[in-house]
Design a protein around this motif. Structure first.
Motif, mmCIF file in Angstrom:
data_model
loop_
_atom_site.group_PDB
_atom_site.id
_atom_site.type_symbol
_atom_site.label_atom_id
_atom_site.label_comp_id
_atom_site.label_asym_id
_atom_site.label_seq_id
_atom_site.Cartn_x
_atom_site.Cartn_y
_atom_site.Cartn_z
ATOM 1 N N UNK A 249 17.025 7.600 -15.547
ATOM 2 C CA UNK A 249 18.021 6.539 -15.780
ATOM 3 C C UNK A 249 17.631 5.624 -16.938
ATOM 4 N N UNK A 250 16.340 5.507 -17.200
ATOM 5 C CA UNK A 250 15.821 4.728 -18.323
ATOM 6 C C UNK A 250 14.399 5.201 -18.557
ATOM 7 N N UNK A 251 13.915 4.960 -19.757
ATOM 8 C CA UNK A 251 12.558 5.385 -20.073
ATOM 9 C C UNK A 251 11.589 4.286 -19.655
ATOM 10 N N UNK A 252 10.857 4.537 -18.589
ATOM 11 C CA UNK A 252 9.873 3.584 -18.077
ATOM 12 C C UNK A 252 8.480 4.183 -18.231
ATOM 13 N N UNK A 253 7.515 3.348 -18.573
ATOM 14 C CA UNK A 253 6.143 3.789 -18.732
ATOM 15 C C UNK A 253 5.260 3.087 -17.713
ATOM 16 N N UNK A 254 4.211 3.770 -17.291
ATOM 17 C CA UNK A 254 3.300 3.183 -16.313
ATOM 18 C C UNK A 254 2.670 1.897 -16.841
ATOM 19 N N UNK A 255 2.336 1.884 -18.151
ATOM 20 C CA UNK A 255 1.683 0.703 -18.699
ATOM 21 C C UNK A 255 2.619 -0.491 -18.789
ATOM 22 N N UNK A 256 3.922 -0.293 -18.608
ATOM 23 C CA UNK A 256 4.870 -1.408 -18.648
ATOM 24 C C UNK A 256 5.136 -1.987 -17.262
ATOM 25 N N UNK A 257 4.536 -1.394 -16.236
ATOM 26 C CA UNK A 257 4.797 -1.870 -14.878
ATOM 27 C C UNK A 257 4.118 -3.218 -14.656
ATOM 28 N N UNK A 258 4.872 -4.166 -14.133
ATOM 29 C CA UNK A 258 4.340 -5.510 -13.876
ATOM 30 C C UNK A 258 3.535 -5.465 -12.583
ATOM 31 N N UNK A 259 2.291 -5.006 -12.694
ATOM 32 C CA UNK A 259 1.487 -4.784 -11.497
ATOM 33 C C UNK A 259 1.007 -6.070 -10.848
ATOM 34 N N UNK A 260 1.204 -7.200 -11.497
ATOM 35 C CA UNK A 260 0.811 -8.471 -10.895
ATOM 36 C C UNK A 260 1.884 -9.005 -9.951
ATOM 37 N N UNK A 261 3.073 -8.389 -9.989
ATOM 38 C CA UNK A 261 4.169 -8.954 -9.199
ATOM 39 C C UNK A 261 4.116 -8.585 -7.721
ATOM 40 N N UNK A 262 3.935 -7.292 -7.340
ATOM 41 C CA UNK A 262 3.964 -6.977 -5.902
ATOM 42 C C UNK A 262 2.850 -7.694 -5.147
ATOM 43 N N UNK A 263 3.146 -8.045 -3.904
ATOM 44 C CA UNK A 263 2.119 -8.682 -3.080
ATOM 45 C C UNK A 263 1.044 -7.684 -2.690
ATOM 46 N N UNK A 264 1.444 -6.456 -2.426
ATOM 47 C CA UNK A 264 0.499 -5.396 -2.059
ATOM 48 C C UNK A 264 0.831 -4.165 -2.885
ATOM 49 N N UNK A 265 -0.209 -3.618 -3.540
ATOM 50 C CA UNK A 265 0.037 -2.517 -4.467
ATOM 51 C C UNK A 265 -1.281 -1.779 -4.679
ATOM 52 N N UNK A 409 0.307 14.880 0.581
ATOM 53 C CA UNK A 409 1.045 13.750 0.031
ATOM 54 C C UNK A 409 0.092 12.641 -0.392
ATOM 55 N N UNK A 410 0.475 11.941 -1.450
ATOM 56 C CA UNK A 410 -0.142 10.679 -1.841
ATOM 57 C C UNK A 410 0.882 9.591 -1.531
ATOM 58 N N UNK A 411 0.582 8.756 -0.558
ATOM 59 C CA UNK A 411 1.515 7.724 -0.114
ATOM 60 C C UNK A 411 1.124 6.387 -0.736
ATOM 61 N N UNK A 412 2.067 5.776 -1.441
ATOM 62 C CA UNK A 412 1.831 4.487 -2.090
ATOM 63 C C UNK A 412 2.804 3.472 -1.502
#
Length: 430
Positions: A249-265, A409-412
């Motif tokens: 649906x859009x070009x997303x990259x792993x390095x663009x993920x806002x990893x500081x936002x989720x409470x648990x990740x 499976x790898x569950x995230x």
């Protein structure tokens, strides 16, 4: 440039490459050393049970004082810690300096092994040595009446030296990792908008980003390396073709993920997934979390990474996959459609659980999962854990589907509020 000069340059490149490969192959000379450490670990196993048997015999015969028991137990602990240190050196050292150990998907794989490097290994060894030194120092203090002041003094000094060296190694490993990340991370101007994060990624995600590098743009052509420039250009074109064909649906990259936002990740798991070992191992990935927490972003990021690595990928929502499979079944070619999907190393099924499915659709999804079981990989995003998929699909097919999907499976799990709602709320506030 003359033909002789071109030939000379090509010969230099071939010679340099051959020498480099030959030197790199010498790492296998270290393999027997690690087998020697395995033998040493066997010696420590024998020593452990010998000390344990001696302790038991003296306790049963009434010859063991409280001090002796404490010292004997500390000695057993010391043996176990040294054995742990040996395991760390054997597994981590072999993985770092000799060859990758194929543990992908093993349920007992240590988390640190997925991002092990010389710095991580040195810090872990230093902290393990500090622990062993602590046990030795404790033994001295327990048996203080039979330990000279000279031994206590130097034992304490040596222990503090181990602590200082471990602290220095830990401190130095941070800047060194950041320096490597700065060398490999893309410039801000080259980053997609994604979630709007321009800050440099953390070491875990950076390690994943660098594991499958984006093919380089061809620079100014050189007569001796024109063929390499063409190869890079073709690689770029192939990557773009695979990305377009995937239907993201859009070009997303792993390095663009806002990893500081989720409470648990689980950053380490995503970093490991970024190496794409799960594709080679034909394992599945399931992202579970509330809407707006970045599940689709991560799934697309892994899909783009797989395209860059040369894999064929197809993306669609659960509803779109259901329509495609139902159309194939109505046309009497469901088996052929499933066979066609075998050509894609990775399928991404997005938004499972947002709408319930009829029993017929659930049966189609079961056939898709069962057909790809141990044959190719699936990435699934859902707002519900696998244990609640009976609410989505219902019937016996849900349990059978989850059983096959969860076997490899790898569950995230991602926990947090909707990123989109946060952006909207901020806009309203302004």
């Amino acid at each position: 440039m003359s033909c002789s000069a071109v030939a000379s340059e090509e010969w230099r490149i071939v010679t340099t490459t051959t020498i480099g490969f030959a030197l790199f192959a010498t790492r296998w000379l270290q393999a027997p050393l690690y087998f020697g450490l395995v033998a040493a670990q066997g010696v420590y196993v024998y020593k452990f049970f010998y000390e344990l048997w001696t302790l038991l015999v003296r306790c049963v015969s009434g010859q063991a004082t409280e001090t002796y028991v404490m010292l004997a137990v500390l000695k057993l602990v010391d043996v176990v810690m040294i054995a742990n240190l040996l395991i760390m050196v054997i597994v981590g050292g072999y993985e770092t300096f000799v060859s990758r150990i194929g543990l992908q998907g093993h349920r007992d794989q240590p988390e640190w092994l997925s991002h092990v490097n010389s710095n991580v290994l040195k810090v872990k060894l230093a902290t393990a040595i500090v622990g062993i030194s602590s046990v030795h120092l404790l033994q001295m203090f327990v048996d203080v009446h039979h330990t000279s002041h000279h031994s206590l003094l130097w034992g304490t000094v040596i222990h503090m030296a181990f602590i200082a060296s471990a602290a220095i190694l830990a401190y130095m490993s941070g800047p060194m990792a950041a320096h490597r990340a700065a060398d490999h991370a893309p410039h801000k101007g080259d980053r997609g908008q994604g979630t709007g994060t321009d800050a440099a990624p953390t070491a875990a995600v950076t390690a994943a980003v660098c594991s499958v590098p984006i093919p380089a743009q061809a620079s100014a052509p050189h007569p001796a390396i024109d063929a390499n420039a063409n190869v890079h250009a073709n690689a770029d074109a192939g990557t773009e073709a695979r990305v377009r064909a995937a239907g993201f649906p859009a070009r997303k990259l792993l390095e663009d993920f806002d990893e500081e936002y989720p409470r648990a990740f689980d950053r380490e798991t995503v970093a490991r997934l970024g190496k794409l070992d799960f594709v080679a191992a034909r394992r599945n990935v399931v992202f579970v979390g509330p809407p707006g927490t970045g599940k689709t972003h991560l799934a697309v990021g892994l899909g783009v990474r797989a395209c860059q690595a040369g894999h064929s990928v197809r993306f669609a929502t659960a509803a779109e996959w259901a329509a495609r499979l139902a159309g194939a079944q109505d046309a009497g070619r469901l088996a052929e459609e499933l066979a066609v999907l075998d050509d894609h190393a990775l399928l991404i099924v997005d938004e499972v659980g947002y709408t319930p499915f009829q029993a017929e659709t659930a049966a189609l999804f079961f056939q898709l999962v069962a057909h790809r079981y141990e044959r190719a990989s699936l990435i699934v995003t859902s707002d519900r854990p696998l244990g609640r998929w009976d609410e989505i699909f219902g019937g016996p097919s849900a349990l059978a589907m989850v059983d096959r999907l969860a076997h490899h499976v790898e569950l995230v799990r991602i926990d947090g509020d909707s990123y989109r709602m946060r952006r909207a709320t901020s806009a309203w506030a302004e």
